[in-house]
Design a protein around this motif. Sequence first.
Motif, short mmCIF file in Angstrom:
data_model
loop_
_atom_site.label_atom_id
_atom_site.label_comp_id
_atom_site.label_asym_id
_atom_site.label_seq_id
_atom_site.Cartn_x
_atom_site.Cartn_y
_atom_site.Cartn_z
N ARG A 1 -7.99 -0.96 0.88
CA ARG A 1 -7.91 -1.99 1.91
C ARG A 1 -7.32 -1.44 3.21
O ARG A 1 -6.43 -0.61 3.18
CB ARG A 1 -7.00 -3.11 1.44
N ILE B 1 -4.94 -2.14 6.08
CA ILE B 1 -3.85 -3.07 6.40
C ILE B 1 -3.44 -3.00 7.87
O ILE B 1 -2.52 -3.72 8.28
CB ILE B 1 -2.62 -2.84 5.50
N PHE C 1 -0.36 -5.10 10.49
CA PHE C 1 0.68 -4.53 11.35
C PHE C 1 0.50 -5.02 12.79
O PHE C 1 1.45 -5.40 13.46
CB PHE C 1 0.63 -2.99 11.34
N ARG D 1 -1.76 -3.11 0.24
CA ARG D 1 -2.15 -1.71 0.40
C ARG D 1 -2.27 -1.02 -0.97
O ARG D 1 -3.10 -0.13 -1.16
CB ARG D 1 -1.12 -0.99 1.28
N PRO E 1 4.76 0.48 13.18
CA PRO E 1 3.94 0.27 11.97
C PRO E 1 4.19 1.38 10.95
O PRO E 1 4.34 2.54 11.32
CB PRO E 1 2.52 0.31 12.51
N PHE E 2 4.25 1.02 9.69
CA PHE E 2 4.55 2.01 8.64
C PHE E 2 3.44 3.05 8.55
O PHE E 2 2.26 2.70 8.58
CB PHE E 2 4.68 1.33 7.28
N VAL F 1 0.78 5.15 6.83
CA VAL F 1 0.08 4.89 5.56
C VAL F 1 -0.71 6.11 5.07
O VAL F 1 -1.18 6.13 3.94
CB VAL F 1 -0.89 3.69 5.67
#
Lengths: 317, 654
Positions: A307, A309, A313, B244, B408-409, B411
């Motif tokens: 997915r 994401i 954010f 996620r 934002p983290f 990923v």
Amino acid sequence: MEEQAVQEKKYAVQDYKSDLHNDWCPGCGDFGILTALQNALANLGLAPHQVAVVSGVGCSGKTPHYLNTYGFHTLHGRVLPMATGIKLANREITLVAVGGDGDGYGIGGGQFVAGGRRNLDFTYIIYNNDVYALTKGQASPTVARGKKTKSMPEPSILEPIHPVALALSSGYTFVARGYALDVKHLTGLIQRGIEHRGSALIDVYQTCPTYNDLHSRAWYAGKDRGGKSRIRYLDQMQYDPVVKNPEDAREVAQKKLQALEKAWSADEEVTLGVYYQIRLPTLEENLAQKMPALQDAPLAEQRLWERDIAPLFEELT
Amino acid sequence: MSVKNHKDFFSWVIGGPQGSGINLSAELFAKALSRAGLKVFANIEYHSNIKGKHSDYRLTIGQTQPRSHDDPIDFLVALDEETLCGDLYHQYPTHRGLSGWVVEGGGILYDSAIGNMEDRVEKRNIHLFPMPYLDVLEEALRELGKVNQAQAYKIMKNVVAFGASAGAVDFDFSFLEEVIRGGFPERKKHLADMNVVAARKGYEYARREFAKTLNRKFHPLPKEKRQRQMVISGTQAVAIAKLRAGCALQTYYPISPATDESAYLEKHQRSYPLVIVQTEDEVSAVDMASAAALGGVRASTSTSGPGFALMPEGIGFASITEAGGPVLCLYQRSGPSTGIPTRTEQADLRFALHAGQGDFPKLVLAAGDIQECFEMTFEAFNWADRYQMPVLLLFDKHLASQMVTLPPFPVHGLRVDRGRWFDPSRKNGPYLRYALTEDGISPRSRPGLAGGQFWATSDEHNETGHISEGVANRIAMMAKRMGKEPKALSEIAVKYQYELWGPESAEWTWVFWGSSKGVLQDAAGLVSKKVRLLQIKLLHPFPREAVRKILSRSKKTICFDQNYSSQLAGLVREKTGLSMDSHVVKYDGRPISRSEVLAAQAAAQRGTERIVVSEGRVRREEEGIREVRDLVRLRENSRRMQPTPVPIPPGYNQ
């Protein structure tokens, strides 16, 4: 072509039997239910690996072990949430839940009600024998007020739960009763329950020769009243359980009232058959309407961790 | 640990009755500050009530990132009298209001309709900013052509006050306007306009009347220095991590403070998709998630203490059936029983460690901040799959509802590991779901796989999954399952087990778990002594060797527990044989503050063993009775007061 060949494979009753030694008491009504279930699966030609049988705890809880399908022997009273979790993971599975009357109407009462409301597409068979057999015969929620089985030290002082009434008000969309020792009739009921789209409850009068002397094979056969059997069949009466127009509130009410009346009327007799049936959107259908992607493949086969994401954010900045 | 003193941070608080819009005001302000490149830490205190009881929302604002709050207030925005003076309309008042917490040189913005505050605010040198909220609102309504509807729009007092507070610190209004407009879709533009005008009137009033008196200004960072940052809460970080990680099913039963996470997922479920089931109770919630894990998907459930109390049977089931989940998020709140439903605590550690009959493997971890909420939740699904056991993640109300500015983290480094699975093409003999293997991990199957049929049972079972009461089998199966714990301990990355900051030479080592992380990091830079911090994240299986090694090389130790009975200190002692020099505890339902940490450190230096902190200081528990009586006396000796009714929104009940 190969897949088609697999689908066309015919299954025999033997294909649904596991090799495990069965440890139910000799003469137990559970054998009748197990046989009926195996027959129904064979008649429907369902591949054993596409079937999951989920149970609670008690004598009935051992049922999945005797079936050569996916088998889940879970917790006392928790058959329904467990069944729901397994089915949501893979909506293509045929799901059969089994449990005792204490399991379903007693300790699992809250789960029983919610399980009906969700209208998951599954079949729930309750082995109803008036007692908690595996703990040596204490009163279950279905034993009648003032009655005492040989295993109970005192008669029950509580009002019993009425399975048909409870199921009707909890939202089960198929409500039926069977008898463990009428395997042929029960096989038909289970087949119809599995074919029904939605939550199907089949409450089965089950004999417990070890602890329940009230409702024995002889009692059902009417040995005490000159051999006049106590068993009646709805399909031999002028009785149509099926709601033709689910949008018609009046018809729905009429069909439910008719079921209640039939279930309550004959004190000295037991009436078997389908009491009520209505086609309403199932939980899976309702979810798929919200989320069409659920129809692409069973959730267990989707790579959900791919997915994106990033939009989430972005929304928070 | 870059923060040197309190002065680096500015503490802005808005208080008022629940339902009066303080959440909206605070969150909009936080977002506006974030857009301007400033760093914010936000936390809310609220009652278990829908409308009317006191609530306050605190923003701690800095050029560098605040990770905690403190009790003193630089600027207080009061929507009602209670925020200033307490709930003195109660026969048994519960608090004295916040005006006493405003620092010298700080300010209080309040509705001049409350009356003169000069003689009611004890402190000297506090700037009082009385503002006629309704008059200013009327001015706004006049501009909007709704002046005769002032009563109907009274609810918008919060917007006026919010605008005024930004004006009082000379913050650029364009950021406020941007976030207000961003909160409304195009079809509700008229509402956005109304709110912008109301906020601007408050802003202009404050600029005109007070801007010169408060000597604190928030300058936006120059555009090129502004980082793109989120304002994100703990529950949001957990929820996004679940999406996620590929979670397919989330179950829950509504409960504070866990519900926000499920509500966030429910709001976004259609775009992902994710199945959310609101179950009939937490028994069902944990069972459904466990069964879904057995069914082959990633599944989770979220709850708080009272809900968790219904879950132990399901956790044991998931463990004995080696379900591969669920990931269970426990947002602790003040117990016991219903306790204080909307307040924080860390008193469920022992319960989480021991929830369930019998010995069974599980992982129990606690996250310390929002970044960890995200990372740990994502990894939890990997561990659940790899070790085929339930993973319990401990958070608390403070972590759940706090909001921080964060980029934002990242990923790209996240890797999904679904563990070992049955492979039909390499089938050799009958498939055994619970095969006894060298490392205790048996390849999994799931319903629907041809040849992968198995039985799973809550009874002790043999390799096929059928019930077995045999002795040899019991020994082998217990060893198989329990052996997965040391395996997990040896494989889980150290950063998820514990973290250590500061030099070995430090005079003091602060040991803690969970949401105390931020405040201890911030406070460590404020004490004169050299301090190092040990955060324990993996609580079960406990990293005993590592912790023993660190503690045996520490000088003086303090353990911080936000519970009554020093649960972490007890656990450390049980696992390592080592005792702490001091135990700091806090169990008043409010998160520990920087002032409290400093006060506790001072008490530890004086040799106090059990240190109770509350309301910014070390508290003597034996004085509790007197303090309760004092509040009652305060009411008897104060001016009569009435609670402020919550304004009803326009169109309500029509």
